[in-house]
Design a protein around this motif. Structure first.
Motif, PDB file in Angstrom:
ATOM      1  N   VAL A 249       0.838  -1.207   0.000  1.00 52.80           N
ATOM      2  CA  VAL A 249       0.000   0.000   0.000  1.00 52.80           C
ATOM      3  C   VAL A 249       0.868   1.251   0.000  1.00 52.80           C
ATOM      4  CG1 VAL A 249      -1.755   1.290   1.274  1.00 52.80           C
ATOM      5  CG2 VAL A 249      -1.866  -1.216   1.188  1.00 52.80           C
ATOM      6  N   ASP A 250       1.966   1.209   0.772  1.00 55.58           N
ATOM      7  CA  ASP A 250       2.772   2.416   0.982  1.00 55.58           C
ATOM      8  C   ASP A 250       3.843   2.636  -0.087  1.00 55.58           C
ATOM      9  OD1 ASP A 250       1.292   2.827   3.248  1.00 55.58           O
ATOM     10  OD2 ASP A 250       2.752   1.855   4.568  1.00 55.58           O
ATOM     11  N   ASP A 251       4.583   1.582  -0.409  1.00 53.48           N
ATOM     12  CA  ASP A 251       5.756   1.758  -1.270  1.00 53.48           C
ATOM     13  C   ASP A 251       5.936   0.518  -2.144  1.00 53.48           C
ATOM     14  OD1 ASP A 251       8.280   2.070  -2.419  1.00 53.48           O
ATOM     15  OD2 ASP A 251       9.073   3.129  -0.670  1.00 53.48           O
ATOM     16  N   PHE A 252       5.832   0.699  -3.444  1.00 51.82           N
ATOM     17  CA  PHE A 252       5.948  -0.408  -4.398  1.00 51.82           C
ATOM     18  C   PHE A 252       7.334  -1.050  -4.321  1.00 51.82           C
ATOM     19  CE2 PHE A 252       7.201  -1.797  -8.682  1.00 51.82           C
ATOM     20  CZ  PHE A 252       6.214  -2.727  -8.947  1.00 51.82           C
ATOM     21  N   ASN A 253       8.389  -0.246  -4.250  1.00 51.60           N
ATOM     22  CA  ASN A 253       9.757  -0.778  -4.202  1.00 51.60           C
ATOM     23  C   ASN A 253      10.024  -1.533  -2.910  1.00 51.60           C
ATOM     24  OD1 ASN A 253      10.533   0.288  -6.727  1.00 51.60           O
ATOM     25  ND2 ASN A 253      10.905   2.302  -5.799  1.00 51.60           N
ATOM     26  N   GLU A 254       9.482  -1.029  -1.810  1.00 49.72           N
ATOM     27  CA  GLU A 254       9.669  -1.715  -0.533  1.00 49.72           C
ATOM     28  C   GLU A 254       8.945  -3.059  -0.528  1.00 49.72           C
ATOM     29  OE1 GLU A 254       9.042  -0.915   4.271  1.00 49.72           O
ATOM     30  OE2 GLU A 254       8.409   0.586   2.790  1.00 49.72           O
ATOM     31  N   ALA A 255       7.801  -3.119  -1.188  1.00 51.57           N
ATOM     32  CA  ALA A 255       7.064  -4.382  -1.278  1.00 51.57           C
ATOM     33  C   ALA A 255       7.873  -5.420  -2.058  1.00 51.57           C
ATOM     34  CB  ALA A 255       5.706  -4.147  -1.944  1.00 51.57           C
ATOM     35  N   ASN A 256       8.498  -4.999  -3.157  1.00 48.59           N
ATOM     36  CA  ASN A 256       9.344  -5.914  -3.919  1.00 48.59           C
ATOM     37  C   ASN A 256      10.523  -6.400  -3.079  1.00 48.59           C
ATOM     38  OD1 ASN A 256       7.997  -6.068  -6.404  1.00 48.59           O
ATOM     39  ND2 ASN A 256       8.880  -4.127  -7.092  1.00 48.59           N
ATOM     40  N   LEU A 257      11.113  -5.493  -2.284  1.00 51.96           N
ATOM     41  CA  LEU A 257      12.240  -5.868  -1.439  1.00 51.96           C
ATOM     42  C   LEU A 257      11.810  -6.873  -0.380  1.00 51.96           C
ATOM     43  CD1 LEU A 257      15.136  -5.584  -0.454  1.00 51.96           C
ATOM     44  CD2 LEU A 257      14.434  -3.555   0.840  1.00 51.96           C
ATOM     45  N   HIS A 258      10.665  -6.667   0.227  1.00 51.01           N
ATOM     46  CA  HIS A 258      10.185  -7.597   1.255  1.00 51.01           C
ATOM     47  C   HIS A 258       9.906  -8.980   0.661  1.00 51.01           C
ATOM     48  CE1 HIS A 258      10.339  -4.777   4.369  1.00 51.01           C
ATOM     49  NE2 HIS A 258       9.157  -4.189   4.227  1.00 51.01           N
ATOM     50  N   ARG A 259       9.281  -9.008  -0.511  1.00 50.03           N
ATOM     51  CA  ARG A 259       9.028 -10.310  -1.137  1.00 50.03           C
ATOM     52  C   ARG A 259      10.345 -11.005  -1.483  1.00 50.03           C
ATOM     53  NH1 ARG A 259       4.365  -7.545  -3.497  1.00 50.03           N
ATOM     54  NH2 ARG A 259       5.700  -6.757  -5.193  1.00 50.03           N
ATOM     55  N   PHE A 260      11.333 -10.215  -1.928  1.00 48.57           N
ATOM     56  CA  PHE A 260      12.641 -10.772  -2.238  1.00 48.57           C
ATOM     57  C   PHE A 260      13.303 -11.335  -0.974  1.00 48.57           C
ATOM     58  CE2 PHE A 260      17.279 -10.093  -2.630  1.00 48.57           C
ATOM     59  CZ  PHE A 260      17.538 -10.961  -3.691  1.00 48.57           C
ATOM     60  N   MET A 293       4.705 -12.056  -9.361  1.00 48.55           N
ATOM     61  CA  MET A 293       5.263 -11.344  -8.216  1.00 48.55           C
ATOM     62  C   MET A 293       6.711 -11.749  -7.957  1.00 48.55           C
ATOM     63  SD  MET A 293       3.254  -9.123  -6.951  1.00 48.55           S
ATOM     64  CE  MET A 293       1.529  -8.617  -6.838  1.00 48.55           C
ATOM     65  N   VAL A 294       7.003 -13.047  -8.105  1.00 49.17           N
ATOM     66  CA  VAL A 294       8.366 -13.532  -7.884  1.00 49.17           C
ATOM     67  C   VAL A 294       9.311 -12.911  -8.906  1.00 49.17           C
ATOM     68  CG1 VAL A 294       9.846 -15.567  -8.030  1.00 49.17           C
ATOM     69  CG2 VAL A 294       7.704 -15.682  -6.754  1.00 49.17           C
ATOM     70  N   LEU A 295       8.933 -12.934 -10.180  1.00 47.20           N
ATOM     71  CA  LEU A 295       9.780 -12.378 -11.222  1.00 47.20           C
ATOM     72  C   LEU A 295       9.957 -10.868 -11.043  1.00 47.20           C
ATOM     73  CD1 LEU A 295      11.377 -12.917 -13.789  1.00 47.20           C
ATOM     74  CD2 LEU A 295       9.275 -12.568 -15.097  1.00 47.20           C
ATOM     75  N   GLN A 296       8.898 -10.193 -10.680  1.00 48.57           N
ATOM     76  CA  GLN A 296       8.958  -8.746 -10.460  1.00 48.57           C
ATOM     77  C   GLN A 296       9.902  -8.409  -9.318  1.00 48.57           C
ATOM     78  OE1 GLN A 296       5.239  -6.191 -10.448  1.00 48.57           O
ATOM     79  NE2 GLN A 296       5.733  -6.114  -8.272  1.00 48.57           N
ATOM     80  N   SER A 297       9.836  -9.179  -8.245  1.00 49.26           N
ATOM     81  CA  SER A 297      10.694  -8.933  -7.085  1.00 49.26           C
ATOM     82  C   SER A 297      12.156  -9.221  -7.403  1.00 49.26           C
ATOM     83  CB  SER A 297      10.227  -9.782  -5.899  1.00 49.26           C
ATOM     84  OG  SER A 297       8.889  -9.486  -5.562  1.00 49.26           O
ATOM     85  N   ARG A 299      13.617  -9.118 -10.375  1.00 52.66           N
ATOM     86  CA  ARG A 299      14.146  -8.103 -11.293  1.00 52.66           C
ATOM     87  C   ARG A 299      14.368  -6.771 -10.597  1.00 52.66           C
ATOM     88  NH1 ARG A 299      10.954  -9.391 -17.020  1.00 52.66           N
ATOM     89  NH2 ARG A 299      12.337 -11.123 -17.610  1.00 52.66           N
ATOM     90  N   SER A 300      13.612  -6.502  -9.563  1.00 48.24           N
ATOM     91  CA  SER A 300      13.831  -5.256  -8.821  1.00 48.24           C
ATOM     92  C   SER A 300      15.176  -5.269  -8.104  1.00 48.24           C
ATOM     93  CB  SER A 300      12.701  -5.049  -7.803  1.00 48.24           C
ATOM     94  OG  SER A 300      12.813  -5.973  -6.730  1.00 48.24           O
ATOM     95  N   ASP A 305      16.023 -13.460 -14.361  1.00 50.90           N
ATOM     96  CA  ASP A 305      14.840 -14.330 -14.294  1.00 50.90           C
ATOM     97  C   ASP A 305      14.992 -15.303 -13.121  1.00 50.90           C
ATOM     98  OD1 ASP A 305      16.594 -16.371 -15.207  1.00 50.90           O
ATOM     99  OD2 ASP A 305      16.127 -15.887 -17.283  1.00 50.90           O
ATOM    100  N   ILE A 306      13.985 -16.145 -12.934  1.00 50.00           N
ATOM    101  CA  ILE A 306      13.972 -17.078 -11.802  1.00 50.00           C
ATOM    102  C   ILE A 306      15.035 -18.149 -11.974  1.00 50.00           C
ATOM    103  CG2 ILE A 306      12.529 -18.696 -10.495  1.00 50.00           C
ATOM    104  CD1 ILE A 306      10.085 -17.117 -11.449  1.00 50.00           C
ATOM    105  N   HIS A 307      15.218 -18.625 -13.200  1.00 47.41           N
ATOM    106  CA  HIS A 307      16.224 -19.660 -13.458  1.00 47.41           C
ATOM    107  C   HIS A 307      17.614 -19.169 -13.059  1.00 47.41           C
ATOM    108  CE1 HIS A 307      18.241 -22.990 -15.470  1.00 47.41           C
ATOM    109  NE2 HIS A 307      19.010 -22.099 -16.082  1.00 47.41           N
ATOM    110  N   GLU A 308      17.943 -17.943 -13.419  1.00 45.11           N
ATOM    111  CA  GLU A 308      19.249 -17.381 -13.058  1.00 45.11           C
ATOM    112  C   GLU A 308      19.402 -17.315 -11.536  1.00 45.11           C
ATOM    113  OE1 GLU A 308      21.110 -13.662 -14.948  1.00 45.11           O
ATOM    114  OE2 GLU A 308      20.376 -12.951 -13.004  1.00 45.11           O
ATOM    115  N   TYR A 309      18.355 -16.943 -10.846  1.00 42.89           N
ATOM    116  CA  TYR A 309      18.396 -16.821  -9.387  1.00 42.89           C
ATOM    117  C   TYR A 309      18.708 -18.179  -8.744  1.00 42.89           C
ATOM    118  CZ  TYR A 309      16.647 -15.884  -4.636  1.00 42.89           C
ATOM    119  OH  TYR A 309      16.512 -15.754  -3.274  1.00 42.89           O
ATOM    120  N   ILE A 310      18.042 -19.224  -9.208  1.00 40.15           N
ATOM    121  CA  ILE A 310      18.262 -20.564  -8.647  1.00 40.15           C
ATOM    122  C   ILE A 310      19.670 -21.054  -8.972  1.00 40.15           C
ATOM    123  CG2 ILE A 310      17.506 -22.973  -8.753  1.00 40.15           C
ATOM    124  CD1 ILE A 310      14.674 -21.930  -9.313  1.00 40.15           C
TER     125      ILE A 310
END
Length: 375
Positions: A249-260, A293-297, A299-300, A305-310
């Motif tokens: 609700v408050d911050d889009f970038n912070e939400a991506n960071l938390h999911r990450f 959501m996973v891919l968005q987080s 990339r932020s 991509d997810i494959h690279e992360y794993i």
């Protein structure tokens, strides 16, 4: 047909202008890109002149055989592109004295034609090969033949110089492929100069631009490969569901960071990547987010991509095991999530920039010889 030629010339001019701007920017850090930037800019200006001509004429005239305008373009391009590999590999070689000496014959011919155009001299009408023989003794036809032969000399250097440079210096072999491709495209324009055709002209401009783009991206490849991958973020306590909801609700970038951070916690504490069957669907289920959501987080935070992360986690775990002496055999790659040694080697080379077997040999602990038992 005129519209197609107009669009193609505009595309070629814009592409070469873009490449020149990028290389001028790179030249601020390395002088080896300076000559490439000027060459691309000069080619762009030639295409801009052609664009102006096509845009201001309703019909593109048939220039005949070996028209001076076509020959001057061929002469200028073949000269510029024959020094392209030299500028890339030996920027210190391209001193003004050498460049003027190498370009002097072409400049003399262009100067003579410029003087002739300024005083209004008439060009010979050459539309068939019989016209060449009939006007052979005229100065115009002699100059055309000299210009064609000089262009041939520069084109031979386009083929020859990359072979010589790769043979005598530690340079990538694809420089030879570039020189060969560019030489063949230049020969195509020789055919165009002798027998002009609008369809062939369009094909030439597209091929010429594509070959130059090949070298352009080849130049940028080391720059791209030098970009570091993001570091792992150590997470001891993952953010709560309430924190994530509030941050959305408050911050889009912070939400991506938390999911990450949730994903980082799962990867670091549960280590699901050690299972070779672990994939993006399982990561989404463990983290509690959908794939978008996973891919968005990811990339932020700088991941592609997810494959690279794993795979980054698998390579890091394998590297740590090798350094710690836990992994001593290439067959053990299956313990770190890889299905085969080939996949492990490819991934290690991509993310660590080295050979896996060489790295293992470097960290292989020497065997301790058994003590001799003395009686």
């Amino acid at each position: 047909m005129r519209t197609l030629v107009l669009v193609t010339v505009e595309f070629a001019a814009a592409t070469h202008f873009m490449m020149s701007l990028v290389m001028f920017y790179l030249a601020r850090r390395s002088v080896q890109f300076l000559s490439q930037a000027w060459i691309m800019l000069l080619i762009c200006l030639m295409y801009c002149a052609g664009l102006f001509f096509v845009a201001t004429n309703d019909v593109i005239p048939q220039p005949g055989i070996m028209h001076p305008v076509l020959l001057i373009y061929l002469l200028a391009c073949s000269y510029l592109l024959s020094i392209y590999p030299l500028g890339l590999c030996m920027p210190g070689y391209l001193q003004w004295g050498r460049m003027w000496g190498y370009a002097a014959p072409a400049l003399v011919l262009i100067f003579i034609y410029s003087i002739g155009a300024a005083v209004g001299s008439n060009l010979a009408n050459v539309y068939t090969f019989n016209d060449i023989f009939n006007s052979f003794l005229s100065g115009d036809v002699v100059l055309r033949i000299i210009a064609l032969l000089l262009s041939g000399y520069y084109i031979v250097n386009i083929f020859r110089l990359p072979h010589t440079l790769v043979k005598n210096m530690q340079l990538p072999n694809d420089l030879i492929a570039y020189g060969s491709a560019l030489g063949l495209v230049s020969l195509l324009f020789v055919v165009l100069t002798i027998r002009f055709d609008l369809v062939l002209l369009t094909i030439y401009m597209l091929l010429f631009t594509a070959v130059n783009m090949f070298l352009f991206f080849r130049i940028l490849r080391p720059t791209v490969e030098a970009i570091s991958y993001p570091d792992f973020r150590q997470v001891e306590t993952p953010p709560t569901r309430e924190e994530i909801t509030q941050s959305e609700v408050d911050d889009f970038n912070e939400a991506n960071l938390h999911r990450f951070e949730v994903m980082e916690y799962v990867m670091q504490h549960d280590k699901p990547f050690l299972d070779c069957g672990f994939n993006r669907e399982r990561l989404c289920r463990l983290a509690g987010f959908n794939r978008h959501m996973v891919l968005q987080s990811l990339r932020s935070q700088g991941y592609n991509d997810i494959h690279e992360y794993i795979m980054r986690y698998r390579v890091a775990a394998m590297k740590g095991a090798i350094e710690g002496g836990e992994m001593t055999d290439i067959k053990q790659v299956v313990d770190y999530g890889f299905r085969s040694s080939k996949t492990a080697s490819t991934s290690f080379e991509r993310y660590e920039g080295g050979d896996l077997m060489v790295f293992m040999d470097k960290h292989k602990k020497p065997e301790t010889p058994a003590d001799d038992i003395s009686e």
